[in-house]
Design an enzyme around this catalytic site. Structure first.
Site, mmCIF file in Angstrom:
data_model
loop_
_atom_site.group_PDB
_atom_site.id
_atom_site.type_symbol
_atom_site.label_atom_id
_atom_site.label_comp_id
_atom_site.label_asym_id
_atom_site.label_seq_id
_atom_site.Cartn_x
_atom_site.Cartn_y
_atom_site.Cartn_z
ATOM 1 N N GLY A 77 0.630 -1.473 5.596
ATOM 2 C CA GLY A 77 -0.657 -1.358 4.929
ATOM 3 C C GLY A 77 -1.670 -0.612 5.770
ATOM 4 O O GLY A 77 -1.349 -0.040 6.815
ATOM 5 N N ASP B 91 -0.028 -3.994 -3.432
ATOM 6 C CA ASP B 91 -1.353 -3.991 -4.060
ATOM 7 C C ASP B 91 -1.754 -2.631 -4.616
ATOM 8 O O ASP B 91 -2.678 -2.544 -5.420
ATOM 9 C CB ASP B 91 -2.418 -4.434 -3.054
ATOM 10 C CG ASP B 91 -2.146 -5.816 -2.484
ATOM 11 O OD1 ASP B 91 -1.483 -6.605 -3.177
ATOM 12 O OD2 ASP B 91 -2.579 -6.091 -1.358
#
Length: 941
Positions: free
Chosen positions: A285, A333
């Site tokens: 991420g 996400d």
């Protein structure tokens, strides 16, 4: 100087220089680097060059001739293009070359590299057979150690060593082999996501293919800090076999507080130098990528400190001056700016949609409301697309907050209206980061209390949690994670000390590189914008389709329940028809078209059972909202479909019914039959005024063979269904040991599915109609299988998969290929066939097909709204002429590099389609085939 002689015995070659500077540079190159002597200089514009020790009297005629030479800009551009593709493509496939023989390739390579000339070695830098370079004029010059340029069984270029000396110390091995191009470390960090394993597999195999060593760093930054062979392990080609089908990350991931401190990064630096790693690829991420870039920026000071404290030698200090970093975003996400999709996002979306599809059944049975919480932190992408794909009643996401009173009133208003019209179930999706406009969080319990207290609904809360992370990756994530892994290797090989750390991104369906720091900064600005209540900016920083999906959800969700947004005089009658074989997403397109029409005030009609149903039975029905409730999640075609074309069904009757019902526009959903139908309707306009209306084709076919688009509805559903089938088949082959399955793939004359399935399933070979099957290629593939199984003795996961498009060959059928392989194997392994047939059409459409069907359908209705009045002007004209203005109202709606565009059917039919073969002329997936073969170790002729 290296001695050389031209392979084909040509007496001389002529090269043209555009100016005196390049003329002199070329002379210096051939004399100083390649050992040519100046034989003759009859004038200042002509030089004859000859090899000093050449018995064949081979010469180069170098002319200063601007008229016949390429321009300086063309030469520079050519050299830039070839240099840029140094580690990506084989130069021989790009440009013709001059080939010489050399008895000392290693000496030649050193001379060229010392002179700063780009050098490409084949098959690799460890044991090269051939060497290629560029002269100052951009000419491709090749050298080989073979007398015969096509020989492959000449003596080894490596020194012979006795068997007892085969295993040496590290110092001895360095004397035997040329230096490895790079030593790459790959790691996964942060939260795991489906697709990380395919990414690591691609990095390992692409790195090895390009002559690099690859180390997997286990347990993320924690493993990098701890170091040693337990955490930093060299990985071989076969070590990553079978990783495509496995979820999560097999090399582990962990959060590491120590790496946030300089002392931890100093340990990591020392551990990397000990292992010889000079390039790092990180999949994680934004936090993981930020840490990687900071590590690179501190690298010079870290190695300086290690040298001063005598923890590394002076030689190590000089060798590891620079560290190349490349990042790829692994996150469910989809919260990274500068990329349209992150690795794992679509897999997570698939889990959510499947869960909601299951919940639908029990919710409908008990007439309940369900609150479903999904992940996403500050990003509502999962919640938004899940709501669109499952036709949820309401969604709560961080990018579109409202006051506590406002969202409660709005939700209750929509849910109560849906219930009043007969809907038995209610689905509300809540993103975990959902907030009201005062930034206070919205919990599922709050939503439940509102539905219970204000509407009296029997309400349940379901938190999906880590189910969203689990399981194998969907086809999209496997394919694009693999492509990103290959590009990450290219990036670290091409970058230098001055290149900003790149992040591999997906923009407009293309794999690109963007500056890592900029992407992370934009991502962090989203959270800052939300905290400062600048919600418009937060949405603008999302991917290009986010805002459009938001508008589409709002429009379809308010269908038939609020006053139409268009005045009465602007409202139209819009028909939709399915043509051709069923494909995933057809029902989603009908649902979205109908609900959007209702929200605008149009009257939607469905033509049942194709053009034959219209011509023979007048199968036209207006669409009622409750009748299509839930269609978005259904496979097949609820309104029926067949392959009958308008001319075959009676185009006169079709035109009559168009006139009778007063249609103002028609949307066709289908494959190549729908493409031909649109062409026939457009041609018939001259005779039938009722057909002079906007006509839009939404491509929907598993073959993805419709001209004018790079994506057809149903192709993603097909890929996922076929991938799951192949995963089971491959498991059977591996369990049986030494077995090959030849699997037949549908797709007509299109190799799209077979090509992408090879990448998604890890098949060793695929045969497609675009290439056919030659006996020479088949022989090479069988020999490759023999060698592969011979090397597998004692290894697990030893099954093999071969994909064969149904039309790849009329003679070499699936059964014939399997029989030939079985016979050639001579009992060392066996071969079986597997034909999934229409299973490939899939059942429930994939979320991608559902979402894109919605986007396509709404864009199609908007096109009809825009062009309806234009068509009305010439609808009853006696002197009807097919002008460009008129032909532009019969179009194919397609995706080109992620952008939706309308292309006139006449242009596509006349110039971009191969009608006899039912194909588009431009094949856009060729590069995927090259990567598939590279990662499977296959050699293509």
């Amino acid at each position: 100087m290296p001695d050389a002689s031209l392979f084909n015995g040509t007496s001389f070659i002529t090269l043209f220089a555009p100016n005196i500077s390049l003329f002199q540079a070329s002379i210096d190159f051939y004399t100083d680097r390649l050992g040519f002597a100046i034989k003759e200089t009859s004038n200042q514009k002509l030089v004859w060059l000859q090899l000093e020790e050449d018995s064949n009297n081979v010469s180069i005629q170098l002319l200063l001739d601007p008229e016949h030479a390429a321009s300086v800009s063309q030469i520079d551009q050519n050299i830039r293009n070839l240099t840029r593709s140094l580690y990506r493509k084989d130069w021989r496939s790009i440009q013709s070359n001059i080939a010489f023989k050399s008895s000392s390739l290693s000496k030649l390579v050193k001379l060229l590299k010392d002179g700063g000339h780009p050098v490409q070695q084949s098959p690799n830098e460890i044991s090269p057979f051939e060497v290629y370079t560029l002269d100052p004029l951009g000419s491709l010059i090749g050298f080989s150690g073979f007398k015969n340029p096509f020989a492959v069984n000449e003596r080894s270029l490596l020194p012979k060593v006795s068997e007892e000396k085969a295993y040496r110390t590290e110092d001895d091995s360095e004397k035997l082999f040329t230096p490895i191009r790079k030593t790459i470390g790959v790691m996964t960090s942060g939260g795991d996501s489906p697709g990380m394993n395919p990414f690591v597999r691609a990095v390992v195999r692409a790195g090895i293919y390009k002559g690099c060593k690859v180390f997997c760093i286990h347990e993320g930054y924690e493993g990098l800090v701890r170091g040693g062979e337990k955490y930093i392990k060299e990985t071989q080609w076969h070590d990553v076999r079978g990783w495509l089908v496995e979820g999560g990350t097999n090399i582990g991931t962990a959060r590491c507080k120590e790496f946030r401190e300089r002392s931890g990064r100093l340990k990591a630096c020392k551990n990397m130098i000990d292992m010889g790693i000079d390039a790092l690829i990180v999949c994680g991420g934004d936090g993981s990528l930020t840490g990687a870039d900071r590590f690179r920026s501190e690298w010079p000071s870290l190695i300086e400190e290690l040298l001063q404290t005598e923890r590394i030698s002076q030689q190590q200090f000089e060798t590891y001056q620079n560290l190349n970093i490349c990042g790829a975003v692994g996150s469910i996400d989809n919260d990274m700016s500068s990329t349209d999709a992150t690795i794992g996002a679509f897999s997570s979306l698939d889990r959510i949609c499947r869960a909601i599809d299951y919940i639908d059944a029990t919710a409908n049975s008990h007439s309940r409301a369900f609150i479903v919480e999904v992940m996403g932190r500050h990003c509502g992408w999962l919640g938004l697309l899940a709501g669109l794909a499952t036709s949820a009643d309401y969604i709560l996401i961080p990018e579109k907050p409202a006051s506590s009173r406002e969202w409660q009133d709005q939700m209750c208003d929509i849910v109560s209206k849906h219930r009043a019209r007969g809907k038995r179930k209610t689905i509300v999706i809540v993103a975990e980061g959902a907030i009201s406009n005062d930034l206070s969080p919205i919990s599922c319990d709050q939503v439940k209390d509102v539905l219970v207290n204000r509407l009296g609904l029997d309400t349940r809360v379901t938190t999906l949690g880590h189910v969203q992370r689990g399981g194998t990756a969907v086809a999209f994530d496997r394919i694009y994670a693999t492509l990103q892994g290959v590009e990450a290797v290219n990036a670290v090989l091409e970058c230098n000390a001055d290149t900003p750390s790149p992040m591999i991104a997906i923009k407009e369906d293309q794999i690109t590189r963007v500056p890592l720091v900029d992407a992370v900064e934009l991502t962090q600005q989203v959270a800052k914008s939300i905290e400062s209540r600048n919600f418009k900016r937060a949405i603008s920083l999302r991917d290009s389709e986010f805002v459009e999906h938001m508008k589409n959800f709002i429009s379809t969700n308010s269908a038939d329940h609020v006053p139409p947004s268009l005045p009465l005089e602007k409202r139209k009658k819009v028909a939709i028809i399915n043509v051709g074989a069923p494909a995933g997403g057809m029902n989603s397109a009908v649902y979205s078209m109908a609900t959007y029409c209702m929200s605008r005030g149009h009257v939607p009609y469905a033509i049942h059972n194709g053009f034959s149903g219209l011509a023979r039975h007048e199968s036209v029905r207006s669409i009622n909202w409750l009748d299509i409730e839930g269609w978005g999640s259904l496979g097949g075609s609820e309104i029926g479909t067949n392959r009958t074309l308008p001319n075959d069904a009676d185009i006169g009757m079709i035109a009559y019914f168009f006139e009778k019902y007063g249609f103002d526009g028609l949307i066709l959903v289908g494959g190549f039959e729908a493409f031909i139908s649109l062409h026939q309707l457009e041609r018939a306009r001259i005779n039938y005024p009722s057909l002079r209306i906007p006509l839009v084709l939404i491509p929907a076919t598993i073959s993805n063979n419709v001209p004018g688009t790079e994506y057809s509805l149903g192709s993603d559903t097909c890929l996922n269904s076929f991938m799951e089938y192949c995963d089971v088949i491959k498991q059977s082959a591996a369990a049986t040991r030494n077995r090959v399955f030849v699997v037949e793939v549908q797709g007509g004359n299109s190799g799209y599915i077979a090509t992408h399935a090879q990448l998604a399933c890890g098949a060793q070979i695929s045969y497609v109609p675009e290439e056919g099957i030659s006996l020479a290629q088949l022989e090479m593939d069988i020999n490759s299988l023999k060698e592969s199984f011979a090397n597998d003795q004692g290894k697990t996961k030893s099954g093999r998969l071969i994909l064969k498009s149904e039309n790849a060959s009329k003679v070499l059928t699936t059964e014939v290929i399997s029989t030939i392989i079985d016979d050639e194997a001579s009992g060392r392994f066996d071969s079986k066939t597997a034909i999934p047939g229409h299973v490939q059409q899939g059942g429930i459409p994939s979320p991608m097909d559902r979402v894109r069907a919605s986007r396509f359908a709404i864009r199609a209705v908007s096109f009809i709204e825009k062009h309806s009045d234009k068509c009305q002007a010439f609808k009853n004209s006696i002197s009807f002429r097919q002008t460009d203005e008129i032909t532009s109202t019969a179009v194919v709606l397609g995706i080109h590099k992620s952008q939706l565009r309308f292309t006139p059917i006449r242009q596509l039919y006349d110039f971009e389609s191969d009608v006899p073969r039912r194909m588009r002329k431009n094949i856009f997936w060729s590069n995927v085939r090259e990567i598939s073969d590279m990662l499977s170790g296959r050699t293509s002729l």
